[in-house]
Design an enzyme around this catalytic site. Structure first.
Site, short mmCIF file in Angstrom:
data_model
loop_
_atom_site.label_atom_id
_atom_site.label_comp_id
_atom_site.label_asym_id
_atom_site.label_seq_id
_atom_site.Cartn_x
_atom_site.Cartn_y
_atom_site.Cartn_z
N GLY A 193 0.93 -1.32 -0.01
CA GLY A 193 0.14 -0.24 -0.38
C GLY A 193 0.70 1.37 0.01
N GLY A 196 0.04 8.45 2.83
CA GLY A 196 0.67 9.79 3.38
C GLY A 196 2.18 10.49 3.56
N THR A 199 5.43 4.21 1.48
CA THR A 199 5.12 2.92 1.00
C THR A 199 5.26 1.99 2.31
OG1 THR A 199 5.75 3.89 -0.69
CG2 THR A 199 5.26 1.41 -0.62
N VAL A 200 4.94 0.48 1.95
CA VAL A 200 4.46 -0.37 2.73
C VAL A 200 5.04 -1.52 2.18
CG1 VAL A 200 3.39 -1.86 4.36
CG2 VAL A 200 2.65 1.05 4.62
N LYS A 214 7.54 -0.59 6.29
CA LYS A 214 6.81 0.89 6.23
C LYS A 214 8.14 1.78 5.99
CE LYS A 214 3.67 3.18 8.33
NZ LYS A 214 3.04 4.29 9.35
N ASP A 310 -6.56 9.31 12.67
CA ASP A 310 -6.28 9.28 11.39
C ASP A 310 -7.11 7.59 11.01
OD1 ASP A 310 -6.09 9.09 8.49
OD2 ASP A 310 -3.98 8.56 8.43
#
Length: 511
Positions: A193, A196, A199-200, A214, A310
């Protein structure tokens, strides 16, 4: 040599001349002392020489020889050999003519040694200063700014302590090389994924564990603060519905990397309206469990004085049994116990941000409650929180939900695959959850229930015996029985929800 003839004695029969260096003549007012006889080699015979005057002899040229002491030493010092006051003198070409080079050679060597030593020391000092400045700039690049309840000093100290060992607060320190190897050098095919902050990637570390790595986008002060913030929060939290942090890299690493347990079944967003979404694949009772487990994780965070900030379906991960793991604490804040809110610039994801927080910059635990209200509506509708293809009044799912509930049109919002029209128990549960979500989505934070109350209400809804309630509704007057037989399901929104809508402007004392 620059010869200068001086007429020292003159009479009718004899003239004597002395030959001096130019420097001697310029240096002193010369007066002849005693005649000096020196051997002179000339190229003519004596008879011819006797017939010539001194001018003719000088024009013809001659070779004058004498012996002086230390002349070689004088020449090495760039001087010129000569005599002064009947003593040998070494005249310097780069000094006033009154000065000599007799002791300059040793003095020059001393001066050269002193200059050389000073130059070496100065060079070392300059190199030290440059290295110090470089180190300071390098440290400043990675130093995080302070936030709410942690000072820069304590942050710096804790991170320095972390780097002294292989673990810190139970969090393992991985090397950059280990995580490169685990992710096949961050192969794009292993991406799980993109968010913000980074990237993982999926990977496998050397001990065989599957991990999610991550990789933060930038290695700057803001990213280091986010990096350290997430480590500090996750390292001290243990809950079955929170994603587990396995480790991280050092803050001085080539890149900032966080290593989590790998959750294999994707995100809730993917199952509701993404790549994994399939009709009937996520039944209502499973969604109910997801809502309860998510509320449980958020209640635990709030009890630990932590605001997630979040909450959204892309941060709710699911394992193969559809158990919840709440993830991504990049925006989380430690909430001081002695204040009611934190003033901070709004951050979060459009569609989930508390409108009061967005307007007043006041972050509270009720901000998470609002976001969770949006999640509950997503569970009911299978629609994304924001969709610009919808009508302009319904782009935000929260606005759509409030309008549908207030207009007694909840059935238009519910995913048709959930059995809302065919299953009495499911219909009653969806109505109750919609009512709870409606309360969580109120603009006034004081009207919203706290997260522990939300969790209790969800558990009550899940455990309620709706079959018994249905039987009680059937056991009424004959006229009503006839009415129920013609329409065995309750209206789209029950009386409890209608009562709430009519009184929703009254602040809730428990909120």
């Amino acid at each position: 040599m620059h010869p200068y003839p001086i007429d020292c004695a003159s009479n009718a029969s004899h003239h004597s001349f002395a030959i001096f260096h130019k420097e001697v003549v310029e240096d002193m007012n010369y007066s002849c002392l005693s005649p000096v006889n020196l051997p002179v080699d000339v190229a003519v015979g004596v008879e011819a020489l006797l017939q010539m005057n001194y001018t003719e002899i000088l024009k013809m040229g001659f070779l004058l020889n004498w012996t002086a002491q230390n002349c070689s030493k004088c020449e090495k010092s760039s001087g010129r050999c000569g005599f002064k006051n009947n003593e040998f003198v070494c005249f310097c070409s780069d000094r006033p003519h009154s000065q000599s080079c007799d002791h300059d050679n040793s003095w020059n060597w001393k001066r050269k040694i002193v200059i050389g030593v000073c130059t070496a020391v100065a060079t070392v000092l300059i190199m030290c200063v440059v290295f110090f400045v470089y180190q300071r700039r390098n440290r400043k690049q990675y130093a995080p700014s302070s936030f709410v309840s942690r000072s820069i000093f304590s942050k710096q100290t804790s991170m320095d302590d972390m780097e002294k060992g292989s673990t810190y607060l139970g969090v393992h320190l991985f090397t950059y090389g280990e995580l490169e190897e685990a992710t096949n050098y961050f192969d794009s095919a292993k991406e799980l994924g993109d968010g913000g902050f980074g990237t993982v990637y999926h990977g496998n570390v050397r001990d065989g564990r599957a991990v999610a790595v991550k990789r933060l986008y930038e290695n700057n002060c803001k990213r280091v603060e986010q990096f350290m913030n997430e480590i500090e929060i996750l390292a001290r939290l243990r809950h079955q519905n929170l994603v587990l942090l396995y480790g991280c890299t050092s803050r001085h690493s080539r890149e900032l990397l966080l290593v989590y347990e790998y959750i294999p079944n994707g995100t809730l967003a993917e199952h509701l309206h993404g790549e994994r979404a399939k009709p009937g694949a996520l039944p209502w009772l499973t969604r109910m469990n997801i809502a309860i487990e998510t509320a449980s994780a958020l209640s635990y965070l709030h009890a630990s004085d932590i605001i997630h900030r979040d909450v959204k379906t892309t941060n709710i991960l699911l394992d193969n049994n559809f158990c919840v793991k709440v993830a991504d604490f990049g925006l989380s804040r430690l909430f001081p116990t002695d204040v009611t809110h934190i003033s901070t610039a709004p951050q979060g994801t459009p569609g989930y941000v508390d409108p009061e927080y967005n307007q007043c910059y006041q972050l509270t635990s009720k901000s998470d409650v609002y976001s969770f209200g949006v999640v509950m509506i997503e569970l009911i509708s299978s629609l994304p929180a924001v969709d610009i293809t919808r009508h302009r009044h319904e782009i935000n799912l929260s606005n759509m939900a409030i309008n549908k509930i207030q207009n007694h049109a909840l059935h238009e919002l519910v995913d048709t695959c959930l059995g809302f029209e065919s299953d009495y128990r499911i219909r009653k549960m969806i109505i109750a959850v919609a009512e709870l979500a409606f309360r969580c989505l109120q603009s006034d934070k004081d009207v919203r229930p706290p997260m522990p109350d939300v969790l209790d209400e969800l558990k009550r809804i899940q455990s309620k015996d709706f079959d018994k309630e249905k039987a009680e509704e059937i056991d009424i007057s004959t006229d009503d029985v006839v009415l129920l037989k013609s329409d065995p399901l309750p209206p789209p929104l029950d009386s409890l929800a209608l009562n709430w809508i009519s009184s929703s402007t009254t602040p809730n004392g428990s909120g």
